[in-house]
Enzyme design. Structure first.
Site, PDB file in Angstrom:
ATOM      1  N   LYS A  22     -50.919 -34.478  -8.055  1.00 16.36           N
ATOM      2  CA  LYS A  22     -51.615 -33.426  -7.277  1.00 16.36           C
ATOM      3  C   LYS A  22     -51.761 -33.881  -5.823  1.00 16.36           C
ATOM      4  O   LYS A  22     -51.473 -33.123  -4.894  1.00 16.36           O
ATOM      5  CB  LYS A  22     -53.004 -33.170  -7.866  1.00 16.36           C
ATOM      6  CG  LYS A  22     -53.926 -32.361  -6.969  1.00 16.36           C
ATOM      7  CD  LYS A  22     -55.282 -32.079  -7.575  1.00 16.36           C
ATOM      8  CE  LYS A  22     -56.302 -33.124  -7.279  1.00 16.36           C
ATOM      9  NZ  LYS A  22     -56.905 -33.058  -5.943  1.00 16.36           N
ATOM     10  N   ASN A  23     -52.208 -35.133  -5.624  1.00 13.61           N
ATOM     11  CA  ASN A  23     -52.518 -35.565  -4.256  1.00 13.61           C
ATOM     12  C   ASN A  23     -51.285 -35.967  -3.462  1.00 13.61           C
ATOM     13  O   ASN A  23     -51.404 -36.371  -2.304  1.00 13.61           O
ATOM     14  CB  ASN A  23     -53.562 -36.687  -4.285  1.00 13.61           C
ATOM     15  CG  ASN A  23     -54.894 -36.140  -4.766  1.00 13.61           C
ATOM     16  OD1 ASN A  23     -55.093 -34.922  -4.830  1.00 13.61           O
ATOM     17  ND2 ASN A  23     -55.804 -37.029  -5.137  1.00 13.61           N
ATOM     18  N   ARG A  95     -60.719 -27.535   0.281  1.00 12.86           N
ATOM     19  CA  ARG A  95     -60.960 -28.142   1.583  1.00 12.86           C
ATOM     20  C   ARG A  95     -59.811 -29.044   2.024  1.00 12.86           C
ATOM     21  O   ARG A  95     -59.595 -29.240   3.197  1.00 12.86           O
ATOM     22  CB  ARG A  95     -62.253 -28.907   1.582  1.00 12.86           C
ATOM     23  CG  ARG A  95     -62.259 -29.971   0.494  1.00 12.86           C
ATOM     24  CD  ARG A  95     -63.280 -30.997   0.728  1.00 12.86           C
ATOM     25  NE  ARG A  95     -63.366 -31.387   2.094  1.00 12.86           N
ATOM     26  CZ  ARG A  95     -62.528 -32.195   2.746  1.00 12.86           C
ATOM     27  NH1 ARG A  95     -61.456 -32.621   2.120  1.00 12.86           N
ATOM     28  NH2 ARG A  95     -62.696 -32.533   3.998  1.00 12.86           N
ATOM     29  N   CYS A 119     -68.422 -30.751  -0.649  1.00 10.00           N
ATOM     30  CA  CYS A 119     -68.285 -30.413  -2.065  1.00 10.00           C
ATOM     31  C   CYS A 119     -69.191 -31.336  -2.863  1.00 10.00           C
ATOM     32  O   CYS A 119     -69.990 -32.075  -2.300  1.00 10.00           O
ATOM     33  CB  CYS A 119     -66.827 -30.549  -2.495  1.00 10.00           C
ATOM     34  SG  CYS A 119     -66.253 -32.211  -2.293  1.00 10.00           S
ATOM     35  N   ARG A 124     -67.664 -34.726   3.192  1.00 12.79           N
ATOM     36  CA  ARG A 124     -66.229 -34.635   3.503  1.00 12.79           C
ATOM     37  C   ARG A 124     -65.992 -34.378   4.996  1.00 12.79           C
ATOM     38  O   ARG A 124     -65.477 -33.341   5.405  1.00 12.79           O
ATOM     39  CB  ARG A 124     -65.560 -33.555   2.656  1.00 12.79           C
ATOM     40  CG  ARG A 124     -65.858 -33.616   1.167  1.00 12.79           C
ATOM     41  CD  ARG A 124     -65.327 -34.829   0.448  1.00 12.79           C
ATOM     42  NE  ARG A 124     -63.902 -34.935   0.380  1.00 12.79           N
ATOM     43  CZ  ARG A 124     -63.147 -34.430  -0.596  1.00 12.79           C
ATOM     44  NH1 ARG A 124     -63.720 -33.763  -1.550  1.00 12.79           N
ATOM     45  NH2 ARG A 124     -61.846 -34.585  -0.593  1.00 12.79           N
ATOM     46  N   ASP A 310     -61.216 -41.813  -7.536  1.00 19.18           N
ATOM     47  CA  ASP A 310     -60.994 -40.662  -8.419  1.00 19.18           C
ATOM     48  C   ASP A 310     -61.069 -41.047  -9.894  1.00 19.18           C
ATOM     49  O   ASP A 310     -61.145 -40.163 -10.748  1.00 19.18           O
ATOM     50  CB  ASP A 310     -59.630 -40.021  -8.134  1.00 19.18           C
ATOM     51  CG  ASP A 310     -59.615 -39.388  -6.758  1.00 19.18           C
ATOM     52  OD1 ASP A 310     -58.519 -39.124  -6.234  1.00 19.18           O
ATOM     53  OD2 ASP A 310     -60.707 -39.189  -6.185  1.00 19.18           O
ATOM     54  N   ARG A 402     -58.274 -27.799 -11.853  1.00 21.46           N
ATOM     55  CA  ARG A 402     -57.762 -27.994 -10.484  1.00 21.46           C
ATOM     56  C   ARG A 402     -56.744 -29.134 -10.468  1.00 21.46           C
ATOM     57  O   ARG A 402     -55.852 -29.167  -9.645  1.00 21.46           O
ATOM     58  CB  ARG A 402     -58.900 -28.360  -9.531  1.00 21.46           C
ATOM     59  CG  ARG A 402     -59.925 -27.293  -9.354  1.00 21.46           C
ATOM     60  CD  ARG A 402     -60.842 -27.626  -8.228  1.00 21.46           C
ATOM     61  NE  ARG A 402     -60.106 -27.830  -6.986  1.00 21.46           N
ATOM     62  CZ  ARG A 402     -60.684 -27.801  -5.793  1.00 21.46           C
ATOM     63  NH1 ARG A 402     -61.980 -27.625  -5.692  1.00 21.46           N
ATOM     64  NH2 ARG A 402     -59.972 -27.961  -4.703  1.00 21.46           N
TER      65      ARG A 402
HETATM   66  C1  EPZ Z   1     -58.105 -37.683  -0.678  1.00 25.60           C
HETATM   67  O1  EPZ Z   1     -59.211 -36.976  -0.134  1.00 25.60           O
HETATM   68  C2  EPZ Z   1     -57.913 -37.135  -2.080  1.00 25.60           C
HETATM   69  N1  EPZ Z   1     -57.588 -35.709  -2.014  1.00 25.60           N
HETATM   70  C3  EPZ Z   1     -59.189 -37.343  -2.891  1.00 25.60           C
HETATM   71  O2  EPZ Z   1     -58.938 -36.882  -4.228  1.00 25.60           O
HETATM   72  C4  EPZ Z   1     -59.476 -38.837  -2.941  1.00 25.60           C
HETATM   73  O3  EPZ Z   1     -60.703 -39.048  -3.623  1.00 25.60           O
HETATM   74  C5  EPZ Z   1     -59.590 -39.395  -1.516  1.00 25.60           C
HETATM   75  O4  EPZ Z   1     -58.380 -39.090  -0.792  1.00 25.60           O
HETATM   76  C6  EPZ Z   1     -59.785 -40.900  -1.501  1.00 25.60           C
HETATM   77  O5  EPZ Z   1     -58.732 -41.519  -2.163  1.00 25.60           O
HETATM   78  C7  EPZ Z   1     -56.309 -35.338  -1.722  1.00 25.60           C
HETATM   79  O6  EPZ Z   1     -55.450 -36.170  -1.486  1.00 25.60           O
HETATM   80  C8  EPZ Z   1     -56.013 -33.870  -1.731  1.00 25.60           C
HETATM   81  P1  EPZ Z   1     -60.506 -39.528   2.669  1.00 25.60           P
HETATM   82  P2  EPZ Z   1     -59.578 -37.123   1.436  1.00 25.60           P
HETATM   83  O7  EPZ Z   1     -60.235 -38.806   3.933  1.00 25.60           O
HETATM   84  O8  EPZ Z   1     -58.341 -37.178   2.230  1.00 25.60           O
HETATM   85  C9  EPZ Z   1     -64.648 -40.076   4.911  1.00 25.60           C
HETATM   86  C10 EPZ Z   1     -59.381 -35.746  -6.212  1.00 25.60           C
HETATM   87  O9  EPZ Z   1     -60.285 -35.833  -7.064  1.00 25.60           O
HETATM   88  N2  EPZ Z   1     -63.994 -39.401   6.049  1.00 25.60           N
HETATM   89  O10 EPZ Z   1     -59.783 -40.806   2.395  1.00 25.60           O
HETATM   90  O11 EPZ Z   1     -60.596 -36.108   1.760  1.00 25.60           O
HETATM   91  C11 EPZ Z   1     -64.917 -39.099   3.781  1.00 25.60           C
HETATM   92  O12 EPZ Z   1     -66.135 -38.420   4.020  1.00 25.60           O
HETATM   93  C12 EPZ Z   1     -59.728 -35.796  -4.744  1.00 25.60           C
HETATM   94  O13 EPZ Z   1     -58.157 -35.625  -6.478  1.00 25.60           O
HETATM   95  C13 EPZ Z   1     -64.675 -39.319   7.266  1.00 25.60           C
HETATM   96  O14 EPZ Z   1     -65.806 -39.806   7.400  1.00 25.60           O
HETATM   97  O15 EPZ Z   1     -60.266 -38.571   1.427  1.00 25.60           O
HETATM   98  C14 EPZ Z   1     -64.990 -39.984   2.585  1.00 25.60           C
HETATM   99  O16 EPZ Z   1     -66.286 -40.535   2.491  1.00 25.60           O
HETATM  100  C15 EPZ Z   1     -61.218 -35.975  -4.492  1.00 25.60           C
HETATM  101  N3  EPZ Z   1     -64.087 -38.663   8.303  1.00 25.60           N
HETATM  102  C16 EPZ Z   1     -63.974 -41.089   2.909  1.00 25.60           C
HETATM  103  O17 EPZ Z   1     -63.748 -41.020   4.307  1.00 25.60           O
HETATM  104  C17 EPZ Z   1     -62.849 -38.099   8.189  1.00 25.60           C
HETATM  105  O18 EPZ Z   1     -62.353 -37.515   9.179  1.00 25.60           O
HETATM  106  C18 EPZ Z   1     -62.649 -40.945   2.193  1.00 25.60           C
HETATM  107  O19 EPZ Z   1     -62.089 -39.733   2.573  1.00 25.60           O
HETATM  108  C19 EPZ Z   1     -62.179 -38.186   6.952  1.00 25.60           C
HETATM  109  C20 EPZ Z   1     -62.766 -38.854   5.895  1.00 25.60           C
END
Ligand code: EPZ
Length: 428
Positions: A22-23, A95, A119, A124, A310, A402
């Site tokens: 998915k990711n 999102r 969420c 996020r 995850d 999802r």
């Molecule tokens: C991706 O989300 C995945 N989703 C998530 O999977 C996964 O949990 C996450 O990476 C971490 O591995 C997809 O790939 C579609 P991040 P993403 O940006 O990109 C903070 C699932 O269950 N952050 O690495 O949103 C954020 O708040 C989903 O399949 C900022 O502060 O993850 C979080 O605390 C859930 N500012 C941390 O970084 C930003 O601009 C990690 O977020 C961006 C992120």
């Protein structure tokens, strides 16, 4: 309300094939829009899950032509894509479509997107996305009161970008925006997830010039044009890990096919600590669990290659029935313990405080009516139910669907007692 009815205590035996990630497919579907030519892009092993259906709807709403072929392949022709505004009902449902900003800026020079909501697992934030895109030359206006972001640029210019945190989405967004930028972009402290390597691979197959994905420094040399390609996404390491945890919770002896064991090292090592016997083979993996799992000292979630956030919830479900007490520290998201309360309804003994959870294992969880709050929390409830005494009803299947294709059918084939009952869930 659609729900699973699961009778626990049945060992799992047999073979399950893991589908495409998915990711990986979600950013890949965004990246395909960079192709202005009339060539098609054909994607194989695309999981039929709600988030993919949503992404396909978004691509069509922007003017791309997308069609399913039998066997789970998608054909995308994005030559006529012309809209730069993402429908906000679609955006709010998923999102992670925020990474379309980079693609639309790179392709059309402008984008209008609604602020992605938070969420169940955290606020996020997207500050790192916006910082990177503006460093490339995008003018970003956040109309927070209306909940919109508008960005435009005459053209993007490559530059050096240091990410404060190795954000997966921000790395993907900036990488895709940089494909057509003038000159070279270097992303430092980049996320190293395998899904980013997949994104680099398909973009290079389409004519991009990207190096370094999978390391903390990615170099993108701007090009003028991309062309079509045919591509198979990597297997879903989180789905694979979820099945491994189903076996750990319910016991049994299962082959997982279509996995890349190297993507699961942190998970395999942690499950071995609980006593699971895991054998890796090329493209597949065998897990056998004969005894009640042992507790582990600590599970710390970290960016790849650390233990994946995850799989934190499904792992908590395993440890809830383990012998001894385990500590879980959730370092990635600030609010990802919603599943603990639901597990406690099944007689688990879990105390959470901020980013730390103390899981005191009990001999057997007991069946209850529980509700999924998000995708991976839902998976955790299924894992717990498979090992629990008696019958569990898991509600909120729209969350689970999802990210998991045919979870109940696959578990049924492995010998679990699980059935889906009740009417169609309202859209999330
Ligand atoms: C991706 O989300 C995945 N989703 C998530 O999977 C996964 O949990 C996450 O990476 C971490 O591995 C997809 O790939 C579609 P991040 P993403 O940006 O990109 C903070 C699932 O269950 N952050 O690495 O949103 C954020 O708040 C989903 O399949 C900022 O502060 O993850 C979080 O605390 C859930 N500012 C941390 O970084 C930003 O601009 C990690 O977020 C961006 C992120």
């Amino acid at each position: 309300m659609e729900r699973y009815l699961i009778r626990g205590g049945r060992q799992l035996k047999g073979t399950v094939r893991i589908g495409g990630a998915k990711n990986s497919i979600l950013p890949v579907l965004a990246a395909v829009l960079l192709n202005r030519s009339s060539d098609e892009v054909v994607l194989h092993d695309v999981p039929r899950i709600r988030d993919v259906y949503l992404m396909v709807e978004i691509l069509r709403s922007l003017g791309a032509r997308v069609s399913w072929q039998d066997g789970g392949s998608l054909v995308v022709n994005s030559r006529d894509m012309s809209s730069y505004s993402i429908d906000d009902t679609l955006m709010r449902q998923m999102r992670s479509s925020i990474f379309l900003m980079g693609v639309l800026l790179g392709r059309l020079g402008q984008v209008r997107i609604s602020y992605p909501g938070g969420c169940a697992i955290g606020q996020r934030a997207i500050d790192l996305h916006l910082k990177g895109l503006s460093a490339l030359g995008a003018h970003i206006r956040e109309q927070r009161e209306q909940g919109y972001i508008y960005a435009n640029c005459r053209h993007l210019t490559g530059c050096d970008i240091m990410l404060d945190y190795p954000s997966v989405g921000a790395t993907e967004n900036i990488l895709m925006a940089a494909v057509f930028a003038r000159g070279v972009t270097v992303i430092s402290n980049a996320a190293k997830e395998p899904e980013i390597v997949d994104l680099q691979n398909i973009l290079n197959a389409m004519g991009a010039r990207i190096r370094g994905a999978g390391t903390d420094q990615i170099r993108i040399e701007g090009v003028q044009q991309l062309h079509g390609t045919e591509f198979t996404v990597i297997p879903d390491r989180i789905v694979a890990g979820t099945f491994m945890m189903c076996v750990a919770a319910a016991r049994g002896d299962v082959w997982l096919e279509n996995v890349i064991p190297a993507h699961l090292e942190a998970v395999t090592s942690k499950l071995r600590e609980t006593g699971a016997e895991i054998r890796e083979d090329s493209g597949r993996l065998h897990i056998r669990c004969r005894e009640r799992p042992r507790a582990v000292d600590t599970v710390r979630t970290l960016p790849y290659p650390g233990f994946p956030t995850d799989l934190q919830a499904p792992m908590m479900a395993v440890l809830a029935g383990a012998e001894g007490t385990s500590i879980i520290i959730e370092n990635v998201f600030e609010a990802r313990f919603m599943h603990a309360a639901e597990l406690n309804r099944m007689n688990a003994q879990i105390i959470t405080d901020g980013r730390t959870a103390v899981v005191r294992g009990v001999p057997r969880l007991t069946g209850a009516v529980v509700t999924a709050s998000d995708l991976r929390a839902g998976a955790a409830l299924v894992v717990a139910a498979l090992g629990a005494e008696g019958e569990t009803t898991v509600e909120g299947l729209h969350h689970i669907e999802r990210g998991y294709e045919n979870l109940d059918a696959d578990l049924l084939k492995l010998g679990a007692s699980i059935e889906k009952i009740g009417g169609q869930d309202p859209p999330a």
